[in-house]
Design a protein around this motif. Structure first.
Motif, PDB file in Angstrom:
ATOM      1  N   ASN A 112      10.633 -49.104 -41.118  1.00 43.30           N
ATOM      2  CA  ASN A 112      10.670 -47.633 -41.112  1.00 43.30           C
ATOM      3  C   ASN A 112      11.800 -47.065 -40.258  1.00 43.30           C
ATOM      4  OD1 ASN A 112       8.497 -47.593 -42.784  1.00 43.30           O
ATOM      5  ND2 ASN A 112       7.008 -46.994 -41.221  1.00 43.30           N
ATOM      6  N   ALA A 136      13.326 -40.410 -45.790  1.00 45.90           N
ATOM      7  CA  ALA A 136      12.869 -41.552 -46.566  1.00 45.90           C
ATOM      8  C   ALA A 136      13.998 -42.180 -47.358  1.00 45.90           C
ATOM      9  CB  ALA A 136      11.755 -41.138 -47.516  1.00 45.90           C
ATOM     10  N   MET A 185       9.550 -47.834 -45.304  1.00 45.54           N
ATOM     11  CA  MET A 185      10.920 -47.944 -45.796  1.00 45.54           C
ATOM     12  C   MET A 185      11.552 -49.179 -45.171  1.00 45.54           C
ATOM     13  SD  MET A 185      14.319 -45.665 -45.097  1.00 45.54           S
ATOM     14  CE  MET A 185      14.260 -46.200 -43.388  1.00 45.54           C
ATOM     15  N   ASN A 187      11.010 -47.297 -55.374  1.00 44.94           N
ATOM     16  CA  ASN A 187       9.827 -46.646 -54.834  1.00 44.94           C
ATOM     17  C   ASN A 187       8.574 -47.171 -55.531  1.00 44.94           C
ATOM     18  OD1 ASN A 187      11.517 -44.846 -53.286  1.00 44.94           O
ATOM     19  ND2 ASN A 187      11.879 -43.732 -55.191  1.00 44.94           N
ATOM     20  N   LEU A 203       8.549 -38.132 -49.547  1.00 45.49           N
ATOM     21  CA  LEU A 203       9.381 -38.942 -50.437  1.00 45.49           C
ATOM     22  C   LEU A 203       9.379 -38.270 -51.800  1.00 45.49           C
ATOM     23  CD1 LEU A 203      10.927 -41.526 -51.238  1.00 45.49           C
ATOM     24  CD2 LEU A 203       8.709 -42.621 -51.605  1.00 45.49           C
ATOM     25  N   ARG A 237      17.419 -47.380 -54.313  1.00 46.42           N
ATOM     26  CA  ARG A 237      16.114 -47.451 -53.685  1.00 46.42           C
ATOM     27  C   ARG A 237      15.065 -47.673 -54.768  1.00 46.42           C
ATOM     28  NH1 ARG A 237      13.986 -41.413 -52.034  1.00 46.42           N
ATOM     29  NH2 ARG A 237      14.304 -40.441 -54.063  1.00 46.42           N
ATOM     30  N   TRP A 276       5.574 -40.376 -47.505  1.00 46.63           N
ATOM     31  CA  TRP A 276       6.322 -41.599 -47.235  1.00 46.63           C
ATOM     32  C   TRP A 276       5.557 -42.472 -46.239  1.00 46.63           C
ATOM     33  CZ3 TRP A 276       9.588 -42.166 -42.538  1.00 46.63           C
ATOM     34  CH2 TRP A 276      10.262 -43.392 -42.512  1.00 46.63           C
ATOM     35  N   ASN A 305      10.688 -48.487 -50.741  1.00 43.11           N
ATOM     36  CA  ASN A 305       9.794 -47.486 -50.161  1.00 43.11           C
ATOM     37  C   ASN A 305       8.407 -47.579 -50.775  1.00 43.11           C
ATOM     38  OD1 ASN A 305      11.858 -46.027 -48.608  1.00 43.11           O
ATOM     39  ND2 ASN A 305      12.631 -45.390 -50.602  1.00 43.11           N
TER      40      ASN A 305
END
Length: 312
Positions: free
Chosen positions: A136, A49, A238, A281, A226, A279, A235, A169
């Motif tokens: 993904n 992830a 992505m 999330n 994740l 990243r 997850w 994500n």
């Protein structure tokens, strides 16, 4: 008298030739040096992830003079200069002139992907029709660096690359509902005004898209984890996104199709902070339409002392 004039004229001509020869040799005064560059792709935690850069197998590069007015490698109008990446590293050997300062541009990726136009490494173009159609997939992971180096003698230099993208994500806190376990179908994540060109010299995106970009992904196995902020989520999606600056705040719309449900579950999240080489999330009970979702900006791609609070 004519002989004297001829002698003086010949002497002047010889002096002129000697002067020209000295000027030419002066342009490479000090001789050449062999510069060995070790180009490193950064490691990442062993979680898909987050991406592991395992698909990166080529680094493209250009070498310019100090004021960016002349390109040295590759030669003008020639094919792209490149080196293979193995084990997260590439080695480049160049013969350069001592005493000169050079600008280097590096861009590393999976050579088989056509989402990035690298014919001009100063302005790498992103084709979202390719990138967004294959959500993904960490095979679209890419890395860059711009370095200025003065050549004093033959030497080895280590160059560390970083991601030009933000990674977004979605993670689910649970994979069941009152109707039973979730069987996930296709997903869509839509973001507006993403950049389509990466200006490597300044490290920012440019030329934002006029229309929203929808990242699509087929159903996936729900076994990928994740981990963020001390918790573990399943997850779900992505995607890589190019910012118009180091940081952008965007509106994210997500749609999750679930088997046996007529309509997908949809979420709209405002002011989502995305940052280059970070990243972001979005986590929570994704399959409940009125769920409160949490946004976590994770510095896992960046040095640990980088200030993330500036995004808030």
């Amino acid at each position: 008298m004519r002989k004297v004039l001829f002698f003086v004229s010949s002497l002047l001509a010889l002096l002129s030739v000697a002067s020209c020869q000295k000027e030419v040799s002066g342009s490479i005064e000090g001789g050449n040096a062999v510069v060995t560059l070790s180009v490193n792709i950064p490691d990442a935690p062993q979680t898909r992830a987050i991406a592991q850069a395992e698909n990166v197998d080529i680094v493209y590069y250009e070498v310019w003079n100090a004021d960016w007015s002349k390109q040295h490698f590759p030669a003008d109008n020639s094919a792209l200069a490149s080196a293979p990446v193995s084990g997260g590293r590439a080695t480049i050997d160049l013969v350069l002139v001592k005493g000169q300062t050079y600008n280097f541009i590096f861009w590393a990726q999976d050579k088989d992907h056509e989402a990035y136009d690298v014919s001009d490494l100063q302005n790498v173009e992103v084709d979202y029709s390719v990138l967004a159609a294959n959500g993904n997939s960490d095979s679209f992971d890419a890395f860059y660096s711009v370095n200025t180096i003065t050549v004093t003698d033959s030497f080895n230099e280590t160059v560390f690359l970083r991601r030009p993208f933000a990674q977004l994500n979605f993670g689910a806190s649970k994979m069941d509902t009152s109707f039973g376990d979730i069987v996930l179908g296709d997903t869509e994540v839509t973001v507006s005004e993403l950049a389509t060109v990466f200006d490597t010299r300044n490290g920012i995106g440019a030329n934002p898209t006029a229309a929203p970009v929808t990242f699509k992904a087929k159903s996936i196995a729900t076994t990928e984890q994740l981990k963020t902020n001390g918790k573990t989520y399943t997850w779900i999606t992505m995607d890589y996104m190019l910012m118009n600056d180091e940081t952008d705040a965007v509106t994210v719309q997500a749609s999750f199709a679930i088997d046996d449900m007529t309509e997908p579950v949809r979420h709209s999240v405002d002011n989502v902070p995305l940052r280059k080489n970070y990243r972001t999330n979005i986590v929570g009970d994704l399959f409940t339409s009125n769920a409160v979702l949490e946004i976590i900006v994770d510095p896992v791609f960046e040095d640990p002392d980088y200030i993330v609070d500036a995004l808030k």
